[in-house]
Motif scaffolding. Sequence first.
Motif, PDB file in Angstrom:
ATOM      1  N   SER A  65       3.764   3.766   5.305  1.00 60.17           N
ATOM      2  CA  SER A  65       5.146   3.290   5.268  1.00 60.17           C
ATOM      3  C   SER A  65       5.406   2.261   6.348  1.00 60.17           C
ATOM      4  O   SER A  65       4.728   2.223   7.381  1.00 60.17           O
ATOM      5  N   ALA A  66       6.415   1.421   6.126  1.00 61.29           N
ATOM      6  CA  ALA A  66       6.750   0.367   7.079  1.00 61.29           C
ATOM      7  C   ALA A  66       7.218   0.929   8.405  1.00 61.29           C
ATOM      8  O   ALA A  66       7.066   0.283   9.448  1.00 61.29           O
ATOM      9  N   ASP A  67       7.780   2.140   8.416  1.00 65.89           N
ATOM     10  CA  ASP A  67       8.218   2.723   9.677  1.00 65.89           C
ATOM     11  C   ASP A  67       7.056   3.298  10.490  1.00 65.89           C
ATOM     12  O   ASP A  67       7.230   3.713  11.637  1.00 65.89           O
ATOM     13  N   GLY A  68       5.877   3.327   9.876  1.00 65.31           N
ATOM     14  CA  GLY A  68       4.687   3.747  10.592  1.00 65.31           C
ATOM     15  C   GLY A  68       4.544   5.236  10.784  1.00 65.31           C
ATOM     16  O   GLY A  68       3.613   5.693  11.456  1.00 65.31           O
ATOM     17  N   HIS A  69       5.417   6.027  10.174  1.00 59.35           N
ATOM     18  CA  HIS A  69       5.423   7.458  10.452  1.00 59.35           C
ATOM     19  C   HIS A  69       4.799   8.311   9.364  1.00 59.35           C
ATOM     20  O   HIS A  69       4.534   9.491   9.593  1.00 59.35           O
ATOM     21  N   HIS A  70       4.587   7.770   8.163  1.00 62.16           N
ATOM     22  CA  HIS A  70       4.063   8.620   7.105  1.00 62.16           C
ATOM     23  C   HIS A  70       3.418   7.789   6.003  1.00 62.16           C
ATOM     24  O   HIS A  70       3.531   6.573   5.966  1.00 62.16           O
ATOM     25  N   ARG A  71       2.730   8.507   5.113  1.00 64.38           N
ATOM     26  CA  ARG A  71       2.223   7.919   3.882  1.00 64.38           C
ATOM     27  C   ARG A  71       3.356   7.904   2.854  1.00 64.38           C
ATOM     28  O   ARG A  71       4.235   8.763   2.904  1.00 64.38           O
ATOM     29  N   ILE A  72       3.303   6.936   1.962  1.00 60.24           N
ATOM     30  CA  ILE A  72       4.272   6.926   0.863  1.00 60.24           C
ATOM     31  C   ILE A  72       3.740   7.855  -0.222  1.00 60.24           C
ATOM     32  O   ILE A  72       2.692   7.583  -0.810  1.00 60.24           O
ATOM     33  N   PRO A  73       4.410   8.958  -0.481  1.00 58.11           N
ATOM     34  CA  PRO A  73       3.875   9.942  -1.423  1.00 58.11           C
ATOM     35  C   PRO A  73       3.638   9.356  -2.812  1.00 58.11           C
ATOM     36  O   PRO A  73       4.473   8.636  -3.357  1.00 58.11           O
ATOM     37  N   GLY A  74       2.467   9.652  -3.352  1.00 60.36           N
ATOM     38  CA  GLY A  74       2.131   9.229  -4.701  1.00 60.36           C
ATOM     39  C   GLY A  74       1.580   7.834  -4.825  1.00 60.36           C
ATOM     40  O   GLY A  74       1.201   7.423  -5.928  1.00 60.36           O
ATOM     41  N   LEU A  75       1.495   7.084  -3.722  1.00 69.46           N
ATOM     42  CA  LEU A  75       1.097   5.675  -3.811  1.00 69.46           C
ATOM     43  C   LEU A  75      -0.196   5.416  -3.044  1.00 69.46           C
ATOM     44  O   LEU A  75      -0.318   5.766  -1.863  1.00 69.46           O
ATOM     45  N   LEU A  76      -1.137   4.772  -3.717  1.00 71.24           N
ATOM     46  CA  LEU A  76      -2.443   4.430  -3.160  1.00 71.24           C
ATOM     47  C   LEU A  76      -2.678   2.924  -3.269  1.00 71.24           C
ATOM     48  O   LEU A  76      -2.012   2.238  -4.043  1.00 71.24           O
ATOM     49  N   ALA A  84      -8.527  15.511  -5.455  1.00 72.58           N
ATOM     50  CA  ALA A  84      -8.259  16.639  -4.540  1.00 72.58           C
ATOM     51  C   ALA A  84      -7.046  17.450  -4.991  1.00 72.58           C
ATOM     52  O   ALA A  84      -6.835  18.567  -4.502  1.00 72.58           O
ATOM     53  N   GLY A  85      -6.227  16.872  -5.886  1.00 72.10           N
ATOM     54  CA  GLY A  85      -5.131  17.619  -6.463  1.00 72.10           C
ATOM     55  C   GLY A  85      -3.946  17.796  -5.554  1.00 72.10           C
ATOM     56  O   GLY A  85      -3.156  18.723  -5.722  1.00 72.10           O
ATOM     57  N   THR A  86      -3.791  16.869  -4.588  1.00 77.47           N
ATOM     58  CA  THR A  86      -2.666  16.986  -3.665  1.00 77.47           C
ATOM     59  C   THR A  86      -1.723  15.825  -3.906  1.00 77.47           C
ATOM     60  O   THR A  86      -1.432  15.038  -3.014  1.00 77.47           O
ATOM     61  N   ALA A  87      -1.252  15.676  -5.097  1.00 75.08           N
ATOM     62  CA  ALA A  87      -0.370  14.560  -5.449  1.00 75.08           C
ATOM     63  C   ALA A  87       0.816  14.523  -4.517  1.00 75.08           C
ATOM     64  O   ALA A  87       1.433  15.538  -4.231  1.00 75.08           O
ATOM     65  N   GLY A  88       1.118  13.293  -4.049  1.00 75.11           N
ATOM     66  CA  GLY A  88       2.235  13.133  -3.131  1.00 75.11           C
ATOM     67  C   GLY A  88       1.905  13.574  -1.733  1.00 75.11           C
ATOM     68  O   GLY A  88       2.790  13.878  -0.947  1.00 75.11           O
ATOM     69  N   GLY A  89       0.575  13.596  -1.386  1.00 78.83           N
ATOM     70  CA  GLY A  89       0.177  14.037  -0.062  1.00 78.83           C
ATOM     71  C   GLY A  89       0.896  13.275   1.034  1.00 78.83           C
ATOM     72  O   GLY A  89       1.168  12.104   0.920  1.00 78.83           O
ATOM     73  N   GLY A  90       1.195  13.938   2.126  1.00 78.46           N
ATOM     74  CA  GLY A  90       1.876  13.313   3.252  1.00 78.46           C
ATOM     75  C   GLY A  90       3.348  13.610   3.252  1.00 78.46           C
ATOM     76  O   GLY A  90       4.060  13.221   4.158  1.00 78.46           O
ATOM     77  N   ARG A  91       3.839  14.317   2.229  1.00 78.99           N
ATOM     78  CA  ARG A  91       5.256  14.663   2.205  1.00 78.99           C
ATOM     79  C   ARG A  91       5.549  15.739   3.223  1.00 78.99           C
ATOM     80  O   ARG A  91       4.701  16.588   3.495  1.00 78.99           O
TER      81      ARG A  91
END
Length: 449
Positions: A397-408, A442-449
């Motif tokens: 993410s642009a804020d640098g704090h997390h992954r955008i869930p569901g997006l690769l 890995a089956g963790t869709a939306g990982g990083g939420r």
Amino acid sequence: MGAGTVDLLVIGGGMAGLSAAARVASEGGSVVLVERAERTGGSARFAGFVWTAPTVEELRRINPDGDPELATALLNGFEDAVAWIRLLGVECRPPVPVLGFGRGHQVDTNRYLDACERLIRDRGGDVLTATRTRDLLTEDGVVRGAECVLPDGSRRRIDAAWTLLATGGFQGDPDLRAEHIHPRAREIGLRANPYSRGEGLALGLAAGAAFGPKDAGFYGHLMPAGVSLSDPARFVGLALYYSEHALLFDITGERFADETAGDHLTTMALLERPQARGLLVADARVHREWISASYVEGIPGVDKFQLCHRAGARCAVADSLEEFAWMPAEWGYPGTRIRDRVEEFNAAVRDGGETAPGRLLDRQPLDEPPFYVIEAVPAITFTFSGLLTDAGAHVLSADGHHRIPGLLVAGADAGGLYRRAYAGGLAPALVFGLAAARTVLAGTAGGGR
């Protein structure tokens, strides 16, 4: 997830996208791949080597400003990626040196890309060509797929647990080149497919992705000025790889870079010089040992000077350095000054002195007539800036704090790996495309939420 939700939606059907989709499909995952062009494969169809640096340490040496996590992931994943190509029945020839520091395999990339597409279809996946992605579908900050426009103009909603952006970068868009590379990049030649126009970049930024790194540059090569690149056969045939062993002068008649650092790096440097054009000067030794020789082991050598001449490039053969004083005025170069600089270079090399700019490799004089002169310009293959990512191909993410869930993201849509350096293009696309597949499997869709 709804009953109509696929495991992976891939936007972009080049090396990264096809590799990811095929790998997921091979494990029983459901896949839809969307490609803007009428045929899959992208610019990978014009390439033939999968290669990178032999060690993480070497990659860090030639690419010190790149993301170290991505560098490590690239090297750690390379052998498994080669094994995956072979698993699909595609030959990877024995490893050979590339660019003096790298190592890699000659591969029939067209056969590999077609094998990936065939596997996807055979396992029940959809491959939609001539299809444009209109918007990503988001719900509470999670990417849930995309809405696409089919060839007949109708729209199709594709719900997905994971969406992979792999559209190949933004080198096909002159405005984006001018904005993110250099104002003069708007006019440079494109030695790649014309469909990589920043679609993945736009989709990712709209979803809140981080972009960078700033001033990362691009991969390309010097090409003969005034020659059309509309025929992809010219991308390799006319590339002036031998510039590493020649001298390059800008329109002021001065050298401005260490040519031996690599033609791909000299290309970036020339873009920043006045008018982004220069004269490449070689002598009979360079013609014999490099212009007419094989650039990479396993690829037959051809006389690139003759190819450029037949293509209508601005070029000439001088029987002596004195003839540089008679350079045509319409060329716009100070021939006498270039002659003097070549003579100064030769004297410094013979005396064991320093040249300016310095020269780390091939410190041999250019003093064996005749002399071969070609006007060169930069051309772009793919961009280095892109959506920032991690080793698992998650979009950050642009804020640098997390992954955008569901997006690769993978391939040239991804940024961070290279910054004004280069160690292969197909290898990162392949490795991180497969990394995206592992994340999906890995089956963790939306990982990083």
